[in-house]
Design an enzyme around this catalytic site. Structure first.
Site, PDB file in Angstrom:
ATOM      1  N   HIS A   1       0.812 -11.769   2.261  1.00  0.00           N
ATOM      2  CA  HIS A   1      -0.244 -11.068   1.530  1.00  0.00           C
ATOM      3  C   HIS A   1      -0.947 -11.951   0.489  1.00  0.00           C
ATOM      4  O   HIS A   1      -2.173 -11.921   0.359  1.00  0.00           O
ATOM      5  CB  HIS A   1       0.329  -9.821   0.853  1.00  0.00           C
ATOM      6  CG  HIS A   1      -0.688  -8.771   0.570  1.00  0.00           C
ATOM      7  ND1 HIS A   1      -0.399  -7.423   0.614  1.00  0.00           N
ATOM      8  CD2 HIS A   1      -1.995  -8.849   0.252  1.00  0.00           C
ATOM      9  CE1 HIS A   1      -1.501  -6.735   0.330  1.00  0.00           C
ATOM     10  NE2 HIS A   1      -2.468  -7.582   0.094  1.00  0.00           N
TER      11      HIS A   1
ATOM     12  N   TYR B   1       0.822  -1.213   0.000  1.00  0.00           N
ATOM     13  CA  TYR B   1       0.000   0.000   0.000  1.00  0.00           C
ATOM     14  C   TYR B   1       0.855   1.261   0.000  1.00  0.00           C
ATOM     15  O   TYR B   1       0.349   2.354  -0.265  1.00  0.00           O
ATOM     16  CB  TYR B   1      -0.913   0.047   1.232  1.00  0.00           C
ATOM     17  CG  TYR B   1      -1.904  -1.060   1.376  1.00  0.00           C
ATOM     18  CD1 TYR B   1      -2.139  -1.988   0.350  1.00  0.00           C
ATOM     19  CD2 TYR B   1      -2.615  -1.212   2.560  1.00  0.00           C
ATOM     20  CE1 TYR B   1      -3.049  -3.007   0.509  1.00  0.00           C
ATOM     21  CE2 TYR B   1      -3.537  -2.236   2.730  1.00  0.00           C
ATOM     22  CZ  TYR B   1      -3.747  -3.131   1.714  1.00  0.00           C
ATOM     23  OH  TYR B   1      -4.652  -4.145   1.881  1.00  0.00           O
TER      24      TYR B   1
END
Length: 254
Positions: A95, A37
Protein backbone atom coordinates in the site's frame (compact mmCIF):
# COMPACT_ATOMS: atom_id res chain seq x y z
CA UNK A 1 -2.10 -4.90 -19.16
CA UNK A 2 -4.87 -5.77 -21.58
CA UNK A 3 -6.63 -7.70 -18.81
CA UNK A 4 -6.88 -4.62 -16.57
CA UNK A 5 -10.34 -3.04 -16.93
CA UNK A 6 -9.85 0.72 -17.43
CA UNK A 7 -12.51 1.94 -14.99
CA UNK A 8 -12.67 0.14 -11.69
CA UNK A 9 -14.62 0.64 -8.50
CA UNK A 10 -12.72 2.32 -5.68
CA UNK A 11 -14.34 0.94 -2.54
CA UNK A 12 -12.84 3.06 0.25
CA UNK A 13 -15.73 4.04 2.51
CA UNK A 14 -18.23 1.59 1.00
CA UNK A 15 -19.83 -0.41 3.78
CA UNK A 16 -22.80 -1.99 1.99
CA UNK A 17 -22.19 -5.15 -0.06
CA UNK A 18 -25.26 -4.39 -2.15
CA UNK A 19 -23.47 -1.35 -3.57
CA UNK A 20 -20.59 -3.55 -4.65
CA UNK A 21 -22.98 -6.10 -6.14
CA UNK A 22 -24.85 -3.33 -7.96
CA UNK A 23 -21.59 -2.05 -9.46
CA UNK A 24 -20.72 -5.51 -10.73
CA UNK A 25 -24.19 -5.93 -12.18
CA UNK A 26 -23.82 -2.52 -13.84
CA UNK A 27 -20.71 -3.74 -15.65
CA UNK A 28 -17.73 -3.16 -13.32
CA UNK A 29 -15.12 -5.88 -13.55
CA UNK A 30 -12.28 -4.20 -11.63
CA UNK A 31 -12.74 -3.92 -7.85
CA UNK A 32 -10.17 -2.23 -5.62
CA UNK A 33 -10.02 -2.52 -1.84
CA UNK A 34 -7.39 -2.60 0.93
CA UNK A 35 -6.99 -4.02 4.39
CA UNK A 36 -6.87 -0.53 5.88
CA UNK A 37 -10.29 0.27 4.36
CA UNK A 38 -11.76 -2.30 6.76
CA UNK A 39 -14.23 -3.45 4.12
CA UNK A 40 -12.69 -6.48 2.40
CA UNK A 41 -15.51 -8.58 3.85
CA UNK A 42 -18.03 -6.12 2.39
CA UNK A 43 -16.40 -6.37 -1.03
CA UNK A 44 -16.28 -10.14 -0.79
CA UNK A 45 -19.95 -10.33 0.12
CA UNK A 46 -20.78 -8.02 -2.78
CA UNK A 47 -18.91 -10.34 -5.13
CA UNK A 48 -20.85 -13.30 -3.74
CA UNK A 49 -24.20 -11.53 -4.21
CA UNK A 50 -23.53 -10.44 -7.80
CA UNK A 51 -24.50 -12.56 -10.79
CA UNK A 52 -21.07 -12.32 -12.44
CA UNK A 53 -18.71 -15.32 -12.11
CA UNK A 54 -15.59 -14.70 -10.04
CA UNK A 55 -13.31 -15.50 -12.98
CA UNK A 56 -14.68 -12.50 -14.87
CA UNK A 57 -13.62 -10.09 -12.12
CA UNK A 58 -10.30 -8.38 -11.47
CA UNK A 59 -10.01 -8.05 -7.68
CA UNK A 60 -7.21 -6.08 -6.04
CA UNK A 61 -6.35 -5.47 -2.42
CA UNK A 62 -3.43 -3.93 -0.53
CA UNK A 63 -1.32 -4.76 2.50
CA UNK A 64 -1.09 -1.87 4.93
CA UNK A 65 2.19 -0.57 6.33
CA UNK A 66 1.90 -2.49 9.62
CA UNK A 67 1.68 -5.80 7.73
CA UNK A 68 4.87 -5.37 5.70
CA UNK A 69 7.36 -6.93 8.09
CA UNK A 70 8.49 -10.18 6.44
CA UNK A 71 6.82 -12.39 9.03
CA UNK A 72 3.51 -10.55 8.57
CA UNK A 73 3.18 -10.66 4.78
CA UNK A 74 1.83 -14.19 4.43
CA UNK A 75 -0.57 -14.19 7.40
CA UNK A 76 -1.85 -10.73 6.41
CA UNK A 77 -2.41 -11.90 2.84
CA UNK A 78 -4.20 -15.03 4.02
CA UNK A 79 -6.37 -12.94 6.35
CA UNK A 80 -7.28 -10.59 3.50
CA UNK A 81 -8.30 -13.53 1.33
CA UNK A 82 -10.39 -14.96 4.14
CA UNK A 83 -12.21 -11.64 4.56
CA UNK A 84 -12.79 -11.47 0.82
CA UNK A 85 -13.93 -15.08 0.69
CA UNK A 86 -11.51 -15.77 -2.17
CA UNK A 87 -8.75 -18.27 -2.79
CA UNK A 88 -6.62 -15.62 -4.48
CA UNK A 89 -6.68 -12.05 -5.72
CA UNK A 90 -5.78 -10.82 -9.16
CA UNK A 91 -3.48 -8.12 -7.80
CA UNK A 92 -1.85 -7.62 -4.40
CA UNK A 93 -0.35 -4.20 -3.70
CA UNK A 94 2.12 -2.96 -1.13
CA UNK A 95 0.00 0.00 0.00
CA UNK A 96 2.79 2.45 0.85
CA UNK A 97 6.58 2.19 1.22
CA UNK A 98 6.31 3.14 4.88
CA UNK A 99 6.04 1.57 8.32
CA UNK A 100 7.40 -1.97 8.44
CA UNK A 101 8.32 -1.95 4.74
CA UNK A 102 11.92 -2.95 4.06
CA UNK A 103 12.44 -3.77 0.37
CA UNK A 104 15.11 -6.43 0.85
CA UNK A 105 12.99 -8.25 3.46
CA UNK A 106 9.38 -7.50 2.51
CA UNK A 107 9.49 -8.07 -1.23
CA UNK A 108 10.87 -11.63 -1.19
CA UNK A 109 7.84 -12.51 0.94
CA UNK A 110 5.58 -10.83 -1.61
CA UNK A 111 7.27 -13.01 -4.24
CA UNK A 112 6.55 -16.06 -2.10
CA UNK A 113 2.81 -15.43 -1.77
CA UNK A 114 2.70 -14.84 -5.51
CA UNK A 115 4.59 -18.06 -6.23
CA UNK A 116 2.18 -19.96 -3.98
CA UNK A 117 -0.84 -18.67 -5.88
CA UNK A 118 -2.30 -16.27 -3.33
CA UNK A 119 -2.11 -13.48 -5.89
CA UNK A 120 -1.77 -13.61 -9.65
CA UNK A 121 0.05 -10.27 -9.89
CA UNK A 122 2.08 -7.97 -7.66
CA UNK A 123 1.79 -4.20 -7.47
CA UNK A 124 2.81 -1.23 -5.39
CA UNK A 125 0.96 1.92 -4.43
CA UNK A 126 2.16 5.45 -3.72
CA UNK A 127 5.70 4.54 -4.81
CA UNK A 128 7.91 7.26 -6.25
CA UNK A 129 10.76 6.70 -8.68
CA UNK A 130 13.37 5.86 -6.07
CA UNK A 131 11.00 3.46 -4.34
CA UNK A 132 10.31 1.79 -7.68
CA UNK A 133 13.99 1.33 -8.46
CA UNK A 134 14.50 -0.41 -5.12
CA UNK A 135 11.42 -2.57 -5.65
CA UNK A 136 12.74 -3.80 -8.99
CA UNK A 137 16.01 -4.76 -7.33
CA UNK A 138 14.30 -6.99 -4.78
CA UNK A 139 11.26 -8.41 -6.63
CA UNK A 140 11.66 -11.49 -8.79
CA UNK A 141 8.16 -11.26 -10.25
CA UNK A 142 7.51 -8.50 -12.75
CA UNK A 143 5.84 -5.46 -11.26
CA UNK A 144 2.33 -5.22 -12.70
CA UNK A 145 1.13 -1.81 -11.48
CA UNK A 146 1.77 1.26 -9.39
CA UNK A 147 -1.37 2.85 -7.98
CA UNK A 148 -0.98 6.60 -7.51
CA UNK A 149 -3.11 9.64 -6.81
CA UNK A 150 -4.08 11.17 -10.14
CA UNK A 151 -6.48 13.98 -11.04
CA UNK A 152 -6.38 17.34 -12.84
CA UNK A 153 -4.78 18.96 -9.80
CA UNK A 154 -2.10 16.34 -9.13
CA UNK A 155 0.04 14.52 -11.68
CA UNK A 156 3.29 12.74 -10.84
CA UNK A 157 4.87 12.95 -14.26
CA UNK A 158 8.16 11.28 -13.27
CA UNK A 159 6.32 8.36 -11.72
CA UNK A 160 4.18 7.88 -14.83
CA UNK A 161 7.30 8.11 -16.98
CA UNK A 162 8.88 5.31 -14.96
CA UNK A 163 5.89 3.09 -15.71
CA UNK A 164 6.17 3.76 -19.42
CA UNK A 165 9.92 3.11 -19.36
CA UNK A 166 9.59 -0.19 -17.50
CA UNK A 167 6.29 -1.39 -18.99
CA UNK A 168 3.94 -1.68 -16.04
CA UNK A 169 0.50 -0.20 -15.48
CA UNK A 170 -0.46 3.05 -13.82
CA UNK A 171 -3.68 2.89 -11.81
CA UNK A 172 -4.99 6.29 -10.78
CA UNK A 173 -6.97 6.79 -7.59
CA UNK A 174 -9.02 9.78 -6.45
CA UNK A 175 -9.63 10.96 -10.05
CA UNK A 176 -12.33 13.35 -8.80
CA UNK A 177 -9.95 14.99 -6.30
CA UNK A 178 -12.26 14.29 -3.39
CA UNK A 179 -15.04 16.17 -5.21
CA UNK A 180 -13.04 19.31 -6.01
CA UNK A 181 -13.40 18.76 -9.77
CA UNK A 182 -17.13 19.45 -9.66
CA UNK A 183 -16.63 23.17 -9.09
CA UNK A 184 -13.97 23.62 -11.75
CA UNK A 185 -15.13 25.99 -14.54
CA UNK A 186 -12.82 24.45 -17.15
CA UNK A 187 -14.15 20.96 -16.52
CA UNK A 188 -17.71 22.29 -16.40
CA UNK A 189 -17.30 23.96 -19.81
CA UNK A 190 -15.83 20.85 -21.40
CA UNK A 191 -18.55 18.68 -19.88
CA UNK A 192 -21.22 20.95 -21.35
CA UNK A 193 -19.54 20.89 -24.77
CA UNK A 194 -19.26 17.10 -24.73
CA UNK A 195 -22.73 16.41 -23.31
CA UNK A 196 -20.98 14.65 -20.46
CA UNK A 197 -20.65 15.09 -16.71
CA UNK A 198 -17.72 16.72 -14.94
CA UNK A 199 -16.87 13.36 -13.39
CA UNK A 200 -16.70 11.75 -16.81
CA UNK A 201 -14.42 14.48 -18.12
CA UNK A 202 -12.04 14.12 -15.16
CA UNK A 203 -11.95 10.33 -15.48
CA UNK A 204 -11.43 10.47 -19.26
CA UNK A 205 -8.56 12.93 -18.75
CA UNK A 206 -6.96 10.58 -16.20
CA UNK A 207 -7.24 7.69 -18.66
CA UNK A 208 -5.02 9.65 -21.04
CA UNK A 209 -2.23 9.18 -18.48
CA UNK A 210 -3.16 5.99 -16.67
CA UNK A 211 -4.07 2.48 -17.76
CA UNK A 212 -6.93 2.37 -15.27
CA UNK A 213 -8.67 4.60 -12.75
CA UNK A 214 -10.73 3.62 -9.73
CA UNK A 215 -13.29 6.30 -8.88
CA UNK A 216 -15.54 5.65 -5.94
CA UNK A 217 -19.22 5.45 -6.80
CA UNK A 218 -21.93 4.60 -4.30
CA UNK A 219 -25.16 5.31 -6.15
CA UNK A 220 -26.12 3.28 -9.20
CA UNK A 221 -26.37 6.45 -11.26
CA UNK A 222 -22.84 7.55 -10.38
CA UNK A 223 -21.48 4.05 -10.89
CA UNK A 224 -22.89 3.91 -14.42
CA UNK A 225 -21.78 7.47 -15.12
CA UNK A 226 -18.20 6.74 -14.08
CA UNK A 227 -18.06 3.50 -16.03
CA UNK A 228 -19.21 5.26 -19.20
CA UNK A 229 -16.29 7.70 -18.96
CA UNK A 230 -14.08 5.13 -20.67
CA UNK A 231 -16.02 5.82 -23.88
CA UNK A 232 -15.62 9.61 -23.73
CA UNK A 233 -13.18 10.98 -26.31
CA UNK A 234 -11.65 14.30 -25.33
CA UNK A 235 -10.12 16.46 -28.05
CA UNK A 236 -6.57 17.67 -28.02
CA UNK A 237 -7.87 21.12 -27.11
CA UNK A 238 -9.88 19.66 -24.21
CA UNK A 239 -6.81 17.91 -22.88
CA UNK A 240 -4.66 21.01 -23.25
CA UNK A 241 -7.17 23.15 -21.36
CA UNK A 242 -7.22 20.71 -18.47
CA UNK A 243 -3.43 20.39 -18.52
CA UNK A 244 -3.20 24.18 -18.20
CA UNK A 245 -5.16 24.33 -14.94
CA UNK A 246 -2.75 25.96 -12.48
CA UNK A 247 -3.52 24.32 -9.20
CA UNK A 248 -1.83 21.66 -7.12
CA UNK A 249 -3.81 19.82 -4.50
CA UNK A 250 -2.62 16.43 -3.30
CA UNK A 251 -5.61 14.85 -1.56
CA UNK A 252 -3.61 12.11 0.20
CA UNK A 253 -0.14 13.54 0.96
CA UNK A 254 2.50 11.50 2.71
Amino acid sequence: MDDLPPVGLGTMGIDDPNRVAAAIDAGYRHLDTASVYDNEAVVGEGIARADTPREELFVATKLWIDDLAPERVRPATEAALERLGLDSVDLLYVHRPRGDYKPAETLPEIDAVHDDGLTERVGVSNFLRGDLELARQHLDVDLFANQIELHPYWVEEATIADAREHDYAVVGYSPLANGDVFDDPVLQDIAADRDATVAQVAIAWCLERADAVIPKGTSRAHQRENLAAADLDLSGDDLARIDAIERENEVFPE
